[in-house]
Write an enzyme that holds these catalytic residues in place. Structure first.
Site, PDB file in Angstrom:
ATOM      1  N   THR A 124      48.237  40.739  35.305  1.00  0.00           N
ATOM      2  CA  THR A 124      47.559  39.818  35.990  1.00  0.00           C
ATOM      3  C   THR A 124      48.589  39.565  37.301  1.00  0.00           C
ATOM      4  O   THR A 124      49.742  40.177  37.246  1.00  0.00           O
ATOM      5  CB  THR A 124      47.656  38.403  35.664  1.00  0.00           C
ATOM      6  OG1 THR A 124      47.136  38.442  33.988  1.00  0.00           O
ATOM      7  CG2 THR A 124      46.666  37.303  36.127  1.00  0.00           C
TER       8      THR A 124
ATOM      9  N   ARG B  31      34.090  40.393  28.291  1.00  0.00           N
ATOM     10  CA  ARG B  31      35.175  39.601  28.188  1.00  0.00           C
ATOM     11  C   ARG B  31      36.057  38.809  29.345  1.00  0.00           C
ATOM     12  O   ARG B  31      36.077  39.438  30.253  1.00  0.00           O
ATOM     13  CB  ARG B  31      36.279  40.256  27.317  1.00  0.00           C
ATOM     14  CG  ARG B  31      37.500  39.425  27.155  1.00  0.00           C
ATOM     15  CD  ARG B  31      38.514  39.741  27.995  1.00  0.00           C
ATOM     16  NE  ARG B  31      39.997  38.890  27.522  1.00  0.00           N
ATOM     17  CZ  ARG B  31      40.807  38.931  28.247  1.00  0.00           C
ATOM     18  NH1 ARG B  31      40.831  39.028  29.533  1.00  0.00           N
ATOM     19  NH2 ARG B  31      42.095  37.942  27.798  1.00  0.00           N
TER      20      ARG B  31
ATOM     21  N   ASP C 117      41.755  33.821  30.541  1.00  0.00           N
ATOM     22  CA  ASP C 117      42.079  32.603  31.104  1.00  0.00           C
ATOM     23  C   ASP C 117      42.168  32.737  32.463  1.00  0.00           C
ATOM     24  O   ASP C 117      41.934  31.693  33.340  1.00  0.00           O
ATOM     25  CB  ASP C 117      43.636  32.044  30.757  1.00  0.00           C
ATOM     26  CG  ASP C 117      44.638  33.034  31.309  1.00  0.00           C
ATOM     27  OD1 ASP C 117      44.457  34.435  30.981  1.00  0.00           O
ATOM     28  OD2 ASP C 117      45.706  32.695  31.896  1.00  0.00           O
TER      29      ASP C 117
ATOM     30  N   GLY D  88      49.468  36.780  31.035  1.00  0.00           N
ATOM     31  CA  GLY D  88      49.584  36.992  29.381  1.00  0.00           C
ATOM     32  C   GLY D  88      48.178  37.467  28.746  1.00  0.00           C
ATOM     33  O   GLY D  88      47.302  37.568  29.294  1.00  0.00           O
TER      34      GLY D  88
END
Length: 297
Positions: free
Chosen positions: A158, A186, A189, A209
């Site tokens: 990310t 999918r 967050d 993460g």
């Protein structure tokens, strides 16, 4: 007073050479310092920072994406303006260069917070956002060989940033290509305000993460709630990462408060990150101590 912190993902491995990433992160922070010194808003700088990270091809976001199990490149991003609590996000966006720019358009030009999949792509097309031509030539598949876990597990990558401008406004942005080998559709967050990004009047936060765990603990918003309850920014950030770790997840986050204090805890091998302190100090780190005021290179 201005300040900024960015990250390039928490998947770093000690055996890899991050010379290019370190140089690039320093270059981005230096450029954004000039923008903040010129009076640019926190939200604009958050978007501009993230675009530079996406376009570099060095991180698992934007150009650095790898395909999902069906061979498609699905990109996610979100941003939040702390002064207004407005947010914008896209998820599973295909065919467009900068998902964070699409997220900004959702924020500014629709009554919604998030658009996904085909709807996000149609909106981006309608807004005239920059498309990707030859995907195989464009995407670099950055992050392969990092700390991305065995096949079938939640490997990750990310980028993100948190910004404080000279008007005291906070903003956060986060962008990702998602976990490696992810199932089609999918969503982690990153595009979810409160989980992968958050900004309000107290703090700005961006996570990186295993996103499923960040969603389960409302990671980024929880940092703000903890600060509001009396914890320091460092205590709040570490508590959230420890909670994720206790559930079996890994990753890190970057956070910035209205006083210019920064925090960047992680429980993975390393997290690529760089920062600008209110006194003008620029720091860059991949491994090492998780206190920006103690480590500057």
């Amino acid at each position: 007073m201005t300040a900024l912190i960015l990250h390039g993902g928490a998947g770093a491995r000690r055996e890899r050479d991050y010379t290019r990433e370190i140089a690039h992160m320093r270059e981005v922070v230096t450029a954004m310092k000039a923008r903040l010194d010129a009076g640019a808003s926190a939200l604009d700088v958050a978007v501009e920072t993230t675009v530079r990270l996406e376009d570099s091809g060095l991180y698992v976001a934007g150009r650095g994406a790898s395909p999902n199990l069906a061979g498609a490149y699905e990109l996610d991003a979100s941003l939040m303006d702390g002064a207004t609590r407005k947010a914008g996000a896209v998820a599973a966006l295909q065919g467009f260069r900068n998902p964070v720019v699409a997220a900004r358009a959702v924020m500014d030009r629709t009554p919604h917070v998030m658009l996904v999949g085909e709807g996000a792509s149609l909106f981006a097309l309608d807004q005239g956002l920059e498309r990707i031509g030859d995907e195989d030539a464009w995407f670099t598949r950055a992050g392969q060989g990092e700390d991305n876990h065995p096949p079938g597990t939640l490997s990750h990558g990310t980028v993100g940033c948190c910004v404080l401008d000279d008007q005291g406004r906070l903003a956060a942005a986060t962008s990702t290509a998602g976990v490696f080998g992810k199932m089609p559709g999918r969503v982690g967050d990153t595009p979810i305000p409160g989980a992968g990004s958050w900004a309000d009047g107290r703090v700005a936060v961006s996570g990186t993460g295993q996103g499923e765990y960040f969603i389960r603990v409302a990671a980024c918003a929880q940092v703000s709630w903890r600060v509001g309850a009396g914890q320091t920014l460092a205590e709040a950030g570490r508590a959230v990462i420890d909670e994720i770790g206790a559930l079996g997840g890994d990753g890190g986050l970057i956070a910035l408060d209205r006083d210019g204090t920064i925090a960047h805890p992680f429980n993975s091998q390393g997290m690529k990150r760089a920062w600008l302190t209110p006194d003008g100090e620029i720091g860059v780190e991949v491994f090492g101590r998780q206190d920006a005021r103690l480590t500057t290179i």
